[in-house]
Design an enzyme around this catalytic site. Sequence first.
Site, mmCIF file in Angstrom:
data_model
loop_
_atom_site.group_PDB
_atom_site.id
_atom_site.type_symbol
_atom_site.label_atom_id
_atom_site.label_comp_id
_atom_site.label_asym_id
_atom_site.label_seq_id
_atom_site.Cartn_x
_atom_site.Cartn_y
_atom_site.Cartn_z
ATOM 1 N N GLY A 15 -94.770 55.307 11.049
ATOM 2 C CA GLY A 15 -94.490 56.423 11.964
ATOM 3 C C GLY A 15 -95.735 56.831 12.723
ATOM 4 C CB THR A 17 -95.169 55.770 17.880
ATOM 5 O OG1 THR A 17 -94.041 56.380 17.242
ATOM 6 C CG2 THR A 17 -95.203 54.289 17.536
ATOM 7 C CB SER A 18 -95.098 60.757 18.018
ATOM 8 O OG SER A 18 -94.163 60.759 16.953
ATOM 9 N N GLY A 19 -97.188 62.444 16.679
ATOM 10 C CA GLY A 19 -97.452 63.453 15.655
ATOM 11 C C GLY A 19 -98.605 63.119 14.719
ATOM 12 C CB ILE A 20 -99.053 63.950 11.119
ATOM 13 C CG1 ILE A 20 -99.083 65.479 11.287
ATOM 14 C CG2 ILE A 20 -99.985 63.544 9.969
ATOM 15 C CD1 ILE A 20 -98.434 66.242 10.157
ATOM 16 N N GLY A 21 -98.769 60.942 12.320
ATOM 17 C CA GLY A 21 -98.991 59.508 12.144
ATOM 18 C C GLY A 21 -99.913 58.937 13.209
ATOM 19 C CB SER A 147 -92.609 68.489 3.044
ATOM 20 O OG SER A 147 -92.170 69.810 3.243
ATOM 21 C CE1 TYR A 172 -88.281 66.216 6.560
ATOM 22 C CE2 TYR A 172 -88.770 68.311 5.479
ATOM 23 C CZ TYR A 172 -89.193 67.185 6.178
ATOM 24 O OH TYR A 172 -90.530 67.027 6.478
#
Length: 269
Positions: A15, A17-21, A147, A172
């Site tokens: 993951g 490609t965006s955000g924290i990753g 989380s 989730y």
Amino acid sequence: MPASDLSSRTVLVTGATSGIGYETARQLAERGATVLVHGRTPVDAQTALGRLVATGRIDATRLCGFAADFTRLDEVQRMAHRVVGEHPRLDVLVNNAAVAAPERHTVTADGNEIAFQVNFLAHYLLTSLLEPALTTDPGGRVVNVSSSLHRTASIQWSDPNRTRRYSRLAAYAQSQLALTVFAADPRVTAVSVHPGVCDTALLPLYAHQGASPAEGAEHVVRLCDPATEIVNGAYYDRDKRLDPAPAATEARTVQRLNKLAALLVGHAA
């Protein structure tokens, strides 16, 4: 303290490609690591590589794109085989890819509730298949981006897909508890980390505003650094080690989850 050089390390970030990753991949690459950048599609992965190189602080030869749609376990399997073939020694696997459970109960082509598969089962399968590469040398580690919501969760053993009673928040949270429990698996040294509430696609599950993804990524990158000593199964809330939910340290729960996950991914544990 100056950041340590990571040029001897090879790290796969899911993951990315965006955000924290994405920010985790960027910070690792800026410190010299060879970074395997995972995206859902080859185009996503290549776009992320282009953005990373465009920062001007990263050696493009130390980046490599990989693609797998985590809603399809056969793609996860293919990617894992490619990673092991091209990188027989992997120092760190960052299990970061995640989706917010949708409002409506959604099942993947593999027959699993989508959040449980993308956030946990795909990472379970990937970690199992990458075990030979992660254990080639001593010191290989897995960092599960989990989380604090795992504390609110329970794993519905008889109905992990939550077909009878579905709530997106419960689905989730269950996926995050499973990921946190999985860190205590003894096969590969692993930890889990809550990077804080950050301004990413998952923000609506938590709050109206959050820290920047770069700040969240710092807590992940710290755990990728061999200078940070870790204990298998440890849980971090940002940079503080805390006790996870009690279930995450119960040997019986770890064994039970392994059994369930192996059954659901059709992969011998």
